[in-house]
Design a protein around this motif. Sequence first.
Motif, mmCIF file in Angstrom:
data_model
loop_
_atom_site.group_PDB
_atom_site.id
_atom_site.type_symbol
_atom_site.label_atom_id
_atom_site.label_comp_id
_atom_site.label_asym_id
_atom_site.label_seq_id
_atom_site.Cartn_x
_atom_site.Cartn_y
_atom_site.Cartn_z
ATOM 1 N N GLY A 78 0.815 -1.207 0.000
ATOM 2 C CA GLY A 78 0.000 0.000 0.000
ATOM 3 C C GLY A 78 0.855 1.267 0.000
ATOM 4 N N ASP A 79 0.185 2.418 -0.076
ATOM 5 C CA ASP A 79 0.887 3.688 -0.234
ATOM 6 C C ASP A 79 0.152 4.786 0.534
ATOM 7 O OD1 ASP A 79 2.747 2.883 -2.750
ATOM 8 O OD2 ASP A 79 0.737 2.074 -3.021
ATOM 9 N N TRP A 80 0.956 5.745 1.059
ATOM 10 C CA TRP A 80 0.381 6.811 1.869
ATOM 11 C C TRP A 80 1.340 7.998 1.871
ATOM 12 C CZ3 TRP A 80 -4.413 7.240 3.477
ATOM 13 C CH2 TRP A 80 -4.749 8.174 4.464
ATOM 14 N N PRO A 81 0.836 9.239 1.906
ATOM 15 C CA PRO A 81 1.749 10.390 1.991
ATOM 16 C C PRO A 81 2.535 10.363 3.300
ATOM 17 C CG PRO A 81 -0.546 11.081 2.248
ATOM 18 C CD PRO A 81 -0.578 9.657 1.827
ATOM 19 N N GLN A 82 3.846 10.587 3.215
ATOM 20 C CA GLN A 82 4.672 10.444 4.422
ATOM 21 C C GLN A 82 5.726 11.545 4.576
ATOM 22 O OE1 GLN A 82 5.761 6.234 5.398
ATOM 23 N NE2 GLN A 82 4.625 5.717 3.531
ATOM 24 N N THR A 83 6.625 11.699 3.597
ATOM 25 C CA THR A 83 7.772 12.593 3.748
ATOM 26 C C THR A 83 7.523 13.940 3.088
ATOM 27 O OG1 THR A 83 9.229 10.668 3.713
ATOM 28 C CG2 THR A 83 10.250 12.818 3.372
ATOM 29 N N ARG A 84 7.908 15.022 3.765
ATOM 30 C CA ARG A 84 7.723 16.366 3.203
ATOM 31 C C ARG A 84 8.548 16.523 1.932
ATOM 32 N NH1 ARG A 84 7.808 21.954 6.638
ATOM 33 N NH2 ARG A 84 6.009 20.850 7.547
ATOM 34 N N LYS A 85 7.969 17.173 0.957
ATOM 35 C CA LYS A 85 8.608 17.386 -0.338
ATOM 36 C C LYS A 85 9.937 18.112 -0.180
ATOM 37 C CE LYS A 85 7.327 20.819 -2.955
ATOM 38 N NZ LYS A 85 8.645 21.473 -3.184
ATOM 39 N N SER A 86 10.951 17.652 -0.910
ATOM 40 C CA SER A 86 12.236 18.335 -0.894
ATOM 41 C C SER A 86 12.152 19.604 -1.733
ATOM 42 C CB SER A 86 13.346 17.423 -1.422
ATOM 43 O OG SER A 86 13.098 17.057 -2.771
ATOM 44 N N ALA A 87 13.037 20.546 -1.437
ATOM 45 C CA ALA A 87 12.969 21.870 -2.065
ATOM 46 C C ALA A 87 13.233 21.830 -3.563
ATOM 47 C CB ALA A 87 13.965 22.807 -1.378
ATOM 48 N N ASP A 88 13.938 20.809 -4.049
ATOM 49 C CA ASP A 88 14.286 20.768 -5.466
ATOM 50 C C ASP A 88 13.209 20.134 -6.337
ATOM 51 O OD1 ASP A 88 14.598 18.229 -4.476
ATOM 52 O OD2 ASP A 88 16.484 17.831 -5.496
ATOM 53 N N VAL A 89 12.077 19.749 -5.746
ATOM 54 C CA VAL A 89 10.967 19.165 -6.507
ATOM 55 C C VAL A 89 9.910 20.236 -6.744
ATOM 56 C CG1 VAL A 89 9.094 17.477 -6.487
ATOM 57 C CG2 VAL A 89 11.360 16.846 -5.623
ATOM 58 N N THR A 90 9.453 20.342 -7.980
ATOM 59 C CA THR A 90 8.405 21.297 -8.353
ATOM 60 C C THR A 90 7.107 20.541 -8.626
ATOM 61 O OG1 THR A 90 10.005 22.824 -9.324
ATOM 62 C CG2 THR A 90 7.705 23.064 -10.011
ATOM 63 N N ILE A 91 6.024 21.013 -8.057
ATOM 64 C CA ILE A 91 4.708 20.416 -8.294
ATOM 65 C C ILE A 91 4.184 20.896 -9.644
ATOM 66 C CG2 ILE A 91 2.349 20.192 -7.464
ATOM 67 C CD1 ILE A 91 4.413 18.767 -5.738
ATOM 68 N N THR A 92 3.788 19.958 -10.505
ATOM 69 C CA THR A 92 3.283 20.288 -11.833
ATOM 70 C C THR A 92 1.784 20.587 -11.759
ATOM 71 O OG1 THR A 92 2.642 18.032 -12.453
ATOM 72 C CG2 THR A 92 4.970 18.643 -12.715
ATOM 73 N N PRO A 93 1.196 21.074 -12.853
ATOM 74 C CA PRO A 93 -0.262 21.326 -12.846
ATOM 75 C C PRO A 93 -1.105 20.057 -12.843
ATOM 76 C CG PRO A 93 0.865 22.622 -14.547
ATOM 77 C CD PRO A 93 1.839 21.605 -14.062
ATOM 78 N N ASP A 94 -0.502 18.914 -13.024
ATOM 79 C CA ASP A 94 -1.251 17.661 -13.140
ATOM 80 C C ASP A 94 -1.601 17.095 -11.765
ATOM 81 O OD1 ASP A 94 -0.996 17.748 -15.916
ATOM 82 O OD2 ASP A 94 0.985 16.814 -15.817
ATOM 83 N N SER A 95 -2.757 16.451 -11.686
ATOM 84 C CA SER A 95 -3.188 15.822 -10.442
ATOM 85 C C SER A 95 -4.081 14.636 -10.764
ATOM 86 C CB SER A 95 -3.938 16.820 -9.554
ATOM 87 O OG SER A 95 -5.139 17.245 -10.186
ATOM 88 N N THR A 96 -4.328 13.810 -9.754
ATOM 89 C CA THR A 96 -5.204 12.657 -9.913
ATOM 90 C C THR A 96 -5.907 12.384 -8.588
ATOM 91 O OG1 THR A 96 -5.305 10.346 -10.657
ATOM 92 C CG2 THR A 96 -3.426 10.962 -9.295
ATOM 93 N N THR A 97 -7.073 11.777 -8.660
ATOM 94 C CA THR A 97 -7.821 11.438 -7.457
ATOM 95 C C THR A 97 -7.580 9.982 -7.094
ATOM 96 O OG1 THR A 97 -9.557 13.049 -7.967
ATOM 97 C CG2 THR A 97 -10.112 11.298 -6.417
ATOM 98 N N VAL A 98 -7.176 9.749 -5.851
ATOM 99 C CA VAL A 98 -6.958 8.397 -5.336
ATOM 100 C C VAL A 98 -7.725 8.276 -4.033
ATOM 101 C CG1 VAL A 98 -5.276 6.707 -4.548
ATOM 102 C CG2 VAL A 98 -4.680 8.271 -6.406
ATOM 103 N N GLY A 99 -8.777 7.462 -4.035
ATOM 104 C CA GLY A 99 -9.616 7.342 -2.846
ATOM 105 C C GLY A 99 -10.188 8.695 -2.465
ATOM 106 N N SER A 100 -9.951 9.120 -1.234
ATOM 107 C CA SER A 100 -10.478 10.404 -0.773
ATOM 108 C C SER A 100 -9.466 11.534 -0.900
ATOM 109 C CB SER A 100 -10.899 10.273 0.704
ATOM 110 O OG SER A 100 -9.803 9.882 1.505
ATOM 111 N N PHE A 101 -8.309 11.258 -1.536
ATOM 112 C CA PHE A 101 -7.259 12.265 -1.668
ATOM 113 C C PHE A 101 -7.140 12.759 -3.098
ATOM 114 C CE2 PHE A 101 -4.174 11.213 2.071
ATOM 115 C CZ PHE A 101 -5.205 11.428 2.969
#
Length: 490
Positions: free
Chosen positions: A253-276
């Motif tokens: 399984g998978d779950w959000p855990q570690t805070r994003k590092s500064a060198d990663v940029t969030i893109t405009p793309d997203s997806t729905t997984v369960g309630s997230f």
Amino acid sequence: MRLRLLKILSICILPILFFSCTADVSGSGDGEVTITAYDADSWTENGGDSYDDGMGRIVFMAPENPPDMDLTFEVSVFVESIEYSEIVGPGKIVEIANVPVGMIKVLCRALNDDGSIVAMGSAEVRIVPYKTTSIDLILKKMEQPVTTYDILIGSYANGSVTSSRERASAGDQVTLTIKPEDGYELDELSVIGTGDVITINQAEDGKHYWFIMPDDNLFVTATFKRKLYQFHSTVTSAGSTGSAGTGTYVYFGDWPQTRKSADVTITPDSTTVGSFTYYIGDDGNYYALLNSNYYKVEPIKWRVLTTDYGGKKLLLAENILVAQKYHSSSNKYETSDIRSWLNNSFFNTAFTSEGQGKIETTVVYNHKVSTNPHNHNNLWNGGNNDYAGSETNDKIFLLSEEEATNSAYGFADYNESGFGNTRIRKATDYAVDSGVYQPSDSYGGWWWLRSPYYNSPTKARTVNNAGEAEQETSISDTDVGVCPALCISN
């Protein structure tokens, strides 16, 4: 030419097949040059290279030039739709590695200096371990040289493409080998000429593609993209030891855990997984947004507490994953908010549909007995707990205080605390930001047990940051974390 077969077992006799090629151009008038390959030696114990991965290596010796001719020789091996090819001078050795064992087609073509084909021949042979094989390959002179065309390969960002041939004639099958850089995968692949669209076919291994050459020069284009994070549908080994204690650990399984590092940029793309809603980073990972921060989705690590929990494996999360309140008004587990959240929101978000199918429905016992933390032979309140509920049937659940103090599961004594306590659970970055109380990195956070406190309808048992299991906490507290448990089949 020389063929070396794969070594099937880690220890075995490796057959070495040697074929010496000679050309007879004595002017028979039939327009054929005969290249006879024969067995020159047989067996060598543990000789040559060892191959345990189902792949072998084929070594060719090109023919010598006929008199008054200056040729090169293109030697190719075809295994199903995949081609391995090299161009060599007369009498030279060419090695083609990583060839699957089985039925192969061997093709040899003689080329003029302009790349045109003046003679060619082929043969098929089944490569069988422990068996010596011989083939006769005949190069037949062409009535007219056959024109070959260029296949041009560009330079691509984040990956490479190689062609089995630099030039090919119309009707030839050409194989392209795709090698993305780490973290990337093929996005688009095309073969462009001046005529009709070229159809590209994918080989079963997913690493090779092939097409049929037209009467045209061609140019290959390719783009590569970041490989998206792959959700963990299967239970995979995570080593023998973890952050606390010893035992068997797995990822599932998978779950959000570690805070994003500064060198990663969030893109405009997203997806729905369960309630997230998961946002896609430029590193190909998914991220969940919480309190203006992004947290990387990662595999959940579980400790296998026992392989005999009603005939099933009992898994407990190695980390506190999120903060949740137990309930607003009642400490009966069967009607609690946290039970509903575990079997709905968490279940449908943390696991793919395939992963959900691997989780067994478990009878969860919510009996009245409440273990005394200081003496396992005594019971809180004489064993009476008016707030205990009925048994439930759950996919995901919390441990009871009895289970969290069971030495057979690797847990320490009830009120033991401090370093080395196997009940200590560290909260992830995401869990801390969601509200889990973790006063020090030296210890852990607080997490819920499913057992209600016997002396109050508004309290339930918890494990504190030092690993003590004798705590009782208000069911409406929102700073206590969740360490889910589940069962899978043995």
